[in-house]
Design an enzyme around this catalytic site. Structure first.
Site, PDB file in Angstrom:
ATOM      1  N   LYS A 120     -39.254 -20.752 -32.287  1.00 31.17           N
ATOM      2  CA  LYS A 120     -38.327 -20.172 -33.268  1.00 31.17           C
ATOM      3  C   LYS A 120     -37.287 -19.297 -32.576  1.00 31.17           C
ATOM      4  CE  LYS A 120     -39.126 -16.539 -35.789  1.00 31.17           C
ATOM      5  NZ  LYS A 120     -39.703 -15.567 -36.749  1.00 31.17           N
ATOM      6  N   ASP A 138     -38.229 -19.745 -40.029  1.00 34.07           N
ATOM      7  CA  ASP A 138     -39.053 -18.551 -40.226  1.00 34.07           C
ATOM      8  C   ASP A 138     -39.733 -18.642 -41.582  1.00 34.07           C
ATOM      9  OD1 ASP A 138     -37.019 -18.114 -42.037  1.00 34.07           O
ATOM     10  OD2 ASP A 138     -36.574 -16.087 -41.370  1.00 34.07           O
TER      11      ASP A 138
END
Length: 210
Positions: A120, A138
């Site tokens: 991420k 997320d």
């Protein structure tokens, strides 16, 4: 969800916010990398408060490495998990200083090899600092993708792959920012604010709030 509906969703996001930006404050790729590394389980606002003080003293790999773990801790102790984050940030700074000439690499494999940098974080840096059409999933994007029906998936990697496949290319560069902001301020976790949602007529969530 069909292609036409998905396209209209991103058209509306674009009309409302043509140039979305991250809410993390940064001026260089390294500052962005550091801020994202510090942002896990913390708010952007809290990270910005800490990094304003930290970056005024040290904002390059060499200066962060010179500051050391104890030095970094002193500036970020208001952020959750600050001890492990300080350690990872200093280790990352040392690697960038010693192996990458002090520069943040625009390469996923190199980024993910850095301490504390996962998929991420790498995607955020590639997208925001280097303009690559990646998708950093997320909790907000995972929720929005499943709740609205834009790109449902059982885990973050599946959602990432589906978004990369299904989001129209003309919107891909900014899609990650639009989805995060929508999840943060409108389609909230506990109670989505459907009455002020710009895509309420397109969203496939069945339990809309009134």
């Amino acid at each position: 969800m069909n292609k036409e509906k998905r396209t209209e969703i991103f058209k509306r996001f674009q009309q409302a916010n043509p140039e979305p930006k991250t809410e993390l404050e940064y001026s260089t790729p390294f500052e962005l990398l550091a801020a994202v590394l510090l942002s896990a389980q913390a708010t952007d606002k809290g990270v910005n408060i800490a990094t304003r003080k930290l970056f005024a003293i040290a904002n390059t790999p060499a200066s962060i490495a010179a500051l050391g773990v104890a030095g970094v801790e002193g500036y970020i102790k208001t952020i959750g998990l600050f001890r492990s984050k300080a350690k990872h940030l200093v280790q990352t700074a040392e690697i960038l200083r010693d192996q990458h000439n002090g520069e943040v690499p625009a390469d996923r494999e190199a980024l993910e090899s850095l301490p504390g940098v996962g998929r991420k974080t790498a995607n955020v840096v590639l997208n925001t600092a280097f303009g690559q059409p990646t998708m950093a999933v997320d909790t907000h994007i995972f929720r929005i993708s499943n709740r609205t029906g834009i790109a449902p998936g059982k885990d973050v990697l599946e959602v990432e792959k589906r978004l990369l496949k299904l989001v129209p290319q003309e919107f891909m560069l900014n899609a990650h920012h639009w989805l995060i902001l929508h999840g943060r301020y409108v389609c909230k976790a506990r109670k989505p604010e459907c009455t002020r949602c710009s895509i309420v007529d397109l969203c496939e969530f069945k339990k809309k709030t009134t």
